[in-house]
Design an enzyme around this catalytic site. Sequence first.
Site, mmCIF file in Angstrom:
data_model
loop_
_atom_site.group_PDB
_atom_site.id
_atom_site.type_symbol
_atom_site.label_atom_id
_atom_site.label_comp_id
_atom_site.label_asym_id
_atom_site.label_seq_id
_atom_site.Cartn_x
_atom_site.Cartn_y
_atom_site.Cartn_z
ATOM 1 N N CYS A 1 41.652 31.297 30.168
ATOM 2 C CA CYS A 1 42.845 31.725 30.364
ATOM 3 C C CYS A 1 43.679 31.135 29.008
ATOM 4 O O CYS A 1 43.728 30.007 28.884
ATOM 5 C CB CYS A 1 43.573 31.219 31.396
ATOM 6 S SG CYS A 1 45.188 31.844 31.660
ATOM 7 N N ASN B 1 34.515 30.887 32.808
ATOM 8 C CA ASN B 1 34.122 31.495 34.104
ATOM 9 C C ASN B 1 32.765 31.190 34.585
ATOM 10 O O ASN B 1 32.195 30.573 33.802
ATOM 11 C CB ASN B 1 34.260 33.116 34.198
ATOM 12 C CG ASN B 1 35.625 33.547 33.695
ATOM 13 O OD1 ASN B 1 36.649 33.141 34.481
ATOM 14 N ND2 ASN B 1 35.743 34.147 32.785
#
Length: 75
Positions: free
Chosen positions: A18, A27
């Site tokens: 992000c 992730n």
Amino acid sequence: MQRGITIIDASAGGLGGCPYAGSATGNLATEDLVWHLHGLGIDTGIDLQKLVDTSAWLAGYMGRTCLARTVAALT
């Protein structure tokens, strides 16, 4: 999964993150998830080596380091 979860969000090579959260490194790597599921005896229908090869290529194409432990182990 024992509680009924049927969808798990993951990304090839763990690539992602992000831009607004500096400590967000990425992730869950799809390869690591598939490795774990196979280790539990769950058939995913996924060819793990092909997934690993694709993720390694993708990371190189993007100029990123692939953080997936399964990719590191199988390449």
